[in-house]
Design an enzyme around this catalytic site. Sequence first.
Site: not given
Length: 449
Positions: A84, A167, A404
């Site tokens: 994933c 998840c 970020c």
Amino acid sequence: MSRRRRKALPKEPVRCEIEKLSHDGRGIARQDGKTQFVDGALPGETVMAKMISTRSKFDELRSLEVLESVPERQTPPCEFADLCGGCSLQHMSADAQIKFKEDTLREHFAHFGGIEPEEWVAPMRSESSLGYRRKARLGVRYVPARESVLVGFREKRNSFLTDIDRCAVLDPRIGERILPLRELLHGLDAYNRIPQVEVACGDDEAVMVFRNMDDLSDSDRASLVEFGQAHDLHIYLQPKGPDTVHRIWPESAGRHDERLSYRLDEFQLTMKFHPMDFTQVNAGINRTMVHRAVDWLDVQPGERVLDLFCGLGNFTLPLARKGGQVVGVEGDDAMVVRGRENAELNGLDNLAFHGADLHGDFTGQSWAKEGFDKILIDPPRSGAEEICKYLTAFGASKIVYVSCNPATLARDAGVMVRNGYRLVRAGVMDMFPHTTHVESIALFERDSG
């Protein structure tokens, strides 16, 4: 003209000795002078890896077997981690992940800004590295060969969706419902016409937004409502663009009713937001981040404070609680409205929200002409290089920069330092555990010398 044939990849696994990590978390090895990027490998390890692609200057591989491991390796907490693409560092211990992010920030400061903070502060750590993620966009795809619907993130380095039924990093209200969500979608008339599901969680409610390419049948709408009722989820549809998002369960009493919320208890604040609004994905880190930013700015009564890229007021309202006059500025008009709604909801009148294009000189705007004593800036990934040139004109004593993207923070820090500021403190925030995302915060002070 004949089409150029691709070079055949070796079928046998390749032995790789990993020297270091790339900024995207892949192991780096070298073979005959050529760089190898190896998914799932850590520095100091020897692995057997499968060749995924080859280019003139580098090869890309995926680990198959670890021959010699290092203490930093751990068993991924999610069984889908190797494939994933939602996470890339689950095979690395939490301490090693933090060190990787700190090293990344250090390297960017040195490379792009040629500077280093006077003090490195301890990293902000998540209370838990699992179940933290409150916002995500999940892909949806019907696979005829399997006669099933897949829901989740894309596989690493390709466009296929990963076959998952849960998840571990999503908020459990969403992450533990992947399998029933797949079953729901497979049973709809529109099973192959819903390409994605946006998810968002507040403190008390969780939402799924279904992107429906066509009008849904009555039975499909009823199935979605039943799913929401059974799993205590709010259900929205998005037939076209973002402005068409609307709630079908519970029944909506109007646009202002379609809100989630989170609390900042330290500041006695409730923050409301629409499911499609930008909010921080990690509630615990967000609370710590807001505390640190407000503490570092140390706002005093009577001071004017500027909050750039303020969004719905995540920093603006806490700063207003500390006194002074706070001005929040945002490029998205919808978020300006949301900020004003939150100010009214929390009974604050010592702040104002304004919309403005934050890509150039804003010093002539009416809200800027009185100047500012302190500034907070929380820009997008592209940073704020142009804006930083104008920030220094205010002569603010302190500027807190929330980032970020370590590369643009380092670049912008260089601008600040060249224009009379010292980089006093900096540190990373583990906003996205198990990923290579590096969130950070920095404090600049006016150089009195």
